[in-house]
Design an enzyme around this catalytic site. Structure first.
Site, PDB file in Angstrom:
ATOM      1  CG  HIS A  29       5.869  -2.151  -4.301  1.00  0.00           C
ATOM      2  ND1 HIS A  29       4.706  -1.838  -4.962  1.00  0.00           N
ATOM      3  CD2 HIS A  29       5.942  -1.299  -3.260  1.00  0.00           C
ATOM      4  CE1 HIS A  29       4.110  -0.831  -4.347  1.00  0.00           C
ATOM      5  NE2 HIS A  29       4.844  -0.489  -3.297  1.00  0.00           N
ATOM      6  CG  HIS A  32       6.891  -0.119   0.910  1.00  0.00           C
ATOM      7  ND1 HIS A  32       7.739   0.923   0.636  1.00  0.00           N
ATOM      8  CD2 HIS A  32       5.919  -0.063  -0.019  1.00  0.00           C
ATOM      9  CE1 HIS A  32       7.291   1.570  -0.409  1.00  0.00           C
ATOM     10  NE2 HIS A  32       6.188   0.989  -0.833  1.00  0.00           N
ATOM     11  CE1 TYR A  52       5.844   6.918   0.340  1.00  0.00           C
ATOM     12  CE2 TYR A  52       7.151   5.041   1.017  1.00  0.00           C
ATOM     13  CZ  TYR A  52       6.593   5.798   0.027  1.00  0.00           C
ATOM     14  OH  TYR A  52       6.769   5.453  -1.280  1.00  0.00           O
ATOM     15  CD  GLN A  68       3.443   3.748  -1.546  1.00  0.00           C
ATOM     16  OE1 GLN A  68       3.906   4.748  -1.031  1.00  0.00           O
ATOM     17  NE2 GLN A  68       3.164   3.678  -2.818  1.00  0.00           N
TER      18      GLN A  68
END
Length: 164
Positions: A62, A64, A126, A130
């Site tokens: 994924h 971000h 964050y 991650q």
């Protein structure tokens, strides 16, 4: 950076978004050469639209991004542009992916988005942490466990008890 206002002809704005999106079937394909190419493609496409990437990380399955999107674009129109054009560019650079993904559908449908507001530092932290958390999670899930009924396990328990 938290209070930086941007300007258009008759507008002052500060529109920051945290966006997460995944490849089709959440395949873990974003690594090595593909990771470098995807990073470059996303940067170029954002630059074309005047979108600034404040923070971004490409995980194996994924992505971000913390971005500022001008108010003349909706988030959904920008994401449609970003995912659509990037998929075409990825398939142009890596023709062998068509066998896995077929029909030039690299990204899954949908995405996650949240407005950031003035808590940008929290979102940055964050996103940065991650990757470390994902690596730790992978290490925990890959651990091979000992058979509790084997002789080696009994010896290691004895050794641990003796050390205490």
């Amino acid at each position: 950076m938290a209070n930086k206002n941007y300007e258009l002809a008759h507008t002052k704005w500060m529109c920051k978004y945290h966006i997460v999106f995944t490849p089709k079937y959440r395949r873990k394909v974003i690594y090595n050469q593909l990771k470098v190419d995807i990073r470059e493609i996303l940067r170029d496409l954002c630059k074309y639209k005047g979108v600034e990437i404040l923070e971004g990380h490409l995980m194996p399955d994924h992505i971000h991004m913390l971005v500022t999107i001008p108010p003349k674009y909706s988030v959904s129109s920008f994401m449609g542009y970003l995912k659509g054009k990037s998929a075409l560019m990825i398939f142009d650079r890596h023709a062998n992916l068509k066998y896995k993904f077929g029909n030039r559908h690299f990204w899954s449908e949908g995405y996650y988005v949240s407005t950031v507001g003035l808590n940008e530092a929290t979102i940055r932290k964050y996103i940065q942490e991650q990757e470390r958390d994902d690596i730790m999670q992978d290490k925990l899930s890959v651990k091979e466990y000992e058979d509790p009924f084997s002789d080696a396990a009994a010896k290691s328990k004895k050794n641990n008890a003796a050390k205490k």
